[in-house]
Design an enzyme around this catalytic site. Structure first.
Site, PDB file in Angstrom:
ATOM      1  N   HIS A  88       0.815  -1.229   0.000  1.00  0.00           N
ATOM      2  CA  HIS A  88       0.000   0.000   0.000  1.00  0.00           C
ATOM      3  C   HIS A  88       0.847   1.276   0.000  1.00  0.00           C
ATOM      4  O   HIS A  88       1.575   1.536   0.970  1.00  0.00           O
ATOM      5  CB  HIS A  88      -0.890   0.026   1.240  1.00  0.00           C
ATOM      6  CG  HIS A  88      -1.688  -1.215   1.440  1.00  0.00           C
ATOM      7  ND1 HIS A  88      -2.769  -1.540   0.651  1.00  0.00           N
ATOM      8  CD2 HIS A  88      -1.562  -2.239   2.320  1.00  0.00           C
ATOM      9  CE1 HIS A  88      -3.280  -2.694   1.052  1.00  0.00           C
ATOM     10  NE2 HIS A  88      -2.567  -3.141   2.057  1.00  0.00           N
ATOM     11  N   ASN A 262       4.452 -11.081   9.070  1.00  0.00           N
ATOM     12  CA  ASN A 262       3.096 -11.054   9.633  1.00  0.00           C
ATOM     13  C   ASN A 262       3.043 -11.620  11.040  1.00  0.00           C
ATOM     14  O   ASN A 262       2.311 -11.122  11.886  1.00  0.00           O
ATOM     15  CB  ASN A 262       2.156 -11.835   8.727  1.00  0.00           C
ATOM     16  CG  ASN A 262       0.722 -11.780   9.204  1.00  0.00           C
ATOM     17  OD1 ASN A 262       0.127 -10.699   9.243  1.00  0.00           O
ATOM     18  ND2 ASN A 262       0.182 -12.921   9.602  1.00  0.00           N
TER      19      ASN A 262
END
Ligand code: NAD
Ligand code: 9W4
Length: 525
Positions: A88, A262
């Site tokens: 992003h 993650n």
């Protein structure tokens, strides 16, 4: 409208290339290999200045990245690294990119979502900290808000296509698209298969295959094989990407090592709990002017995201109840002083519904039909499965409900045949962000400090891969716990936190080293 007519003309000073001019890719009107140093939506001085100001403010709130710049900036530990990022293209990602370049890396970037680019951030990163619209001196970025799928995959290719044809040495990925493209391209080359759009089973797959076909025609049948061989590793940001990498590992087809960012504690807990605690109420307030105090809220799912969401609403003194399927999480909710209920039992009396399960079909059209007038419905869990928007749409097509846009991302759904609305007529509900992630659709997601924890893991992962990727083998690992602890440590000063230091005797007693790691792998924070 094609991107060529929506964006400013291609910047001057094209990179020199030994290749002939490319054909344009699908309906983008953009040459397959553009050779431009960047493509962003708006490269005006005003937008660049706005982006730069936001990057400066964000940097102050990203102490982990600041510390890494201070600690390593002089040594340039990433010198010689060429990093392609697909993540992003936001203000916080801008700070990540400029941290990677401050540590010596060369970087090219694209977004991992067609909607998530903040155009001012993209412009500021291209201009660079000291550059201008006329003389950009920053990082090549290929991303703009509202890309088509063809434009998205074109941007991904540009981020991989370094001007001298030597590809990246490292990838930063979010969701696995760039890793997947390189693997699919190289696998088709290895199998001697000519890619073709008709191979794709849905629109996006067709676009990807069309891209691979065009690359094959222009650059031959070794383009991705050579690129994959040069890539030394990838660090992956999200669950979805980890899932795709696990499949590659299982199939024995992962071509370079992967670091799972993650599952660092300083990523997942911050993303799920503290990020959502900040951004749920932020989003509801930006979308509506409803006072949350005293309102009855139901949070469906009391995992990490549910816990953060509950804290967010409790902070506003809403009366919060939880729905759960897991007795452990349900009991945790009881211990937090919350009612544990079933949605079917409270649907008529609840003012605000928040889904946070990661599951499907949580709030169905039949629930929405029973809700009280102007109840608010939103989702902060799985990106698009939790609220039955397809069911609502089907009702709309049958004329049973009307959809009225109040403003972008805020819709009133007015039921025609119910009798519990004003004057005994049809009631309405407000659905935020079209049932997709409310904190991203109606607000700007997580605050910079939360992204700092996550992105500090990313930078450490990139430094480790650059230093010793070959020692990992072609597999996926999480960062060792002492590095997870290091990420946390780098954020403590910003809070004035003073960490207690173990004595040798205490360390021995609990069976750890004075400098850590302090917990076993099984420990649940
Ligand atoms: P989790 O597994 O910790 O929590 C989900 C909870 O939902 C579990 O406790 C589970 O028992 C419960 N649940 C499942 N089905 C249910 C049902 N039918 N009814 C009631 N409860 C049910 O997962 P998490 O870390 O909290 O993540 C949840 C989702 O949020 C995931 O899809 C994740 O990708 C997403 N997420 C969103 C953001 C964001 O910014 N919006 C951030 C992080 C994660
Ligand atoms: N953002 C996003 C923004 C708008 C948007 C269909 C039209 C995720 C993580 C971070 O996904 C992100 N609009 C959409 S989907 C969508 C998604 N639609 C749907 O109809 C509108 C996103 C990580 N992050 C933060 O949270 C803060 N800084 C970050 O880098 C960013 C964006």
């Amino acid at each position: 409208m094609s991107i060529a007519s929506r964006l400013p003309a291609s910047p001057s000073g094209k990179a020199s290339s030994s290749h002939p001019v490319s054909r344009s890719f699908l309906d983008t009107n953009l040459p397959l290999f553009d050779g431009s140093p960047y493509r962003v939506a708006d490269f005006s001085p005003k937008t660049i200045r706005f982006g730069r100001k936001e990057l400066e403010l964000a940097l102050h709130e990203m102490p982990g990245l600041q510390s890494l710049r201070k600690q390593y900036g002089g040594n340039k530990p990433l010198a010689g690294a060429r990093i392609t990022g697909s993540l992003h293209m936001t203000v916080q990602t801008g700070v990540l990119i400029e941290t990677l370049t401050a540590l010596g890396a060369e970087v090219r970037w694209t977004s991992c979502n067609i909607f998530s680019t903040q155009d001012h951030a993209a412009a500021a990163v291209v201009a660079g900290p000291t550059g201008t619209a006329d003389k950009p001196s920053g990082t090549p970025v290929f991303a703009w808000k509202g890309e088509t799928l063809a434009e998205y995959w074109w941007c991904t290719l540009q981020a991989l296509a370094w001007p001298d044809d030597e590809g990246p040495t490292l990838l930063v990925d979010d969701g696995g698209d760039v890793t997947g493209l390189v693997h699919l391209g190289a696998d088709l080359e290895a199998r001697g298969v000519l890619p073709d759009a008709s191979m794709g089973s849905h629109e996006e797959e067709k676009v990807v295959h069309a891209l691979l076909r065009d690359v094959r025609e222009e650059r031959g049948d070794q383009y991705f094989t050579r690129m994959a061989a040069r890539i030394r590793g990838v660090s992956e940001e999200t669950t979805a990407g980890i899932h795709r990498l696990n499949q590659l590992v299982k199939a024995g087809s992962l071509r370079f090592p992967a670091i799972n960012v993650n599952d660092s504690v300083t990523k997942s807990k911050f993303d799920n709990i503290y990020g959502c605690r900040h951004s749920l109420v932020d989003a509801i307030n930006r979308a509506t002017d409803v006072l949350l105090s005293g309102k009855r809220a139901l949070v469906v799912g009391y995992g990490d995201v549910g816990k953060g969401s509950v804290q967010s609403l409790v902070g506003q003194h809403a009366r919060v109840a939880v729905a759960e399927i897991d007795p452990i999480c349900a009991l945790q909710a009881c211990m937090a002083g919350l009612d544990v209920v079933r949605i079917d039992d409270v649907v008529e009396n609840t003012d605000l519904f928040v889904t946070a399960t990661g599951n499907a079909h949580i709030i169905r059209a039949e629930h929405m039909k029973r809700m009280k007038h102007n109840a608010i419905v939103c989702n902060i869990g799985h990106f698009d499965t939790e609220i039955d928007m397809a069911g609502l749409e089907a009702m709309r097509r049958r004329g049973e409900v009307e959809k009225i846009e109040i403003k972008p991302q805020v819709h009133e759904w007015k039921f025609r045949d119910t009798r519990h609305g004003p004057d005994g007529k049809g009631h309405s509900i407000l659905v935020l962000a079209e049932g997709r992630l409310v904190n991203l659709g109606c607000a700007t997601g997580h605050p910079s400090l939360v992204m700092s924890a996550s992105f500090t893991n990313q930078v450490i992962a990139q430094m480790d891969l650059h230093l010793r990727a070959e020692s990992y083998g072609r597999t996926m690992v999480t960062l060792p716990k002492h590095l997870d602890e290091h990420v946390a440590r780098l954020h403590l000063d910003a809070f004035g936190a003073k960490l207690t230091v173990l004595t040798e005797e205490q360390a021995k007693y609990i069976g750890v080293e004075v400098e850590g790691p302090y917990k076993s792998e099984q420990y649940r924070y």
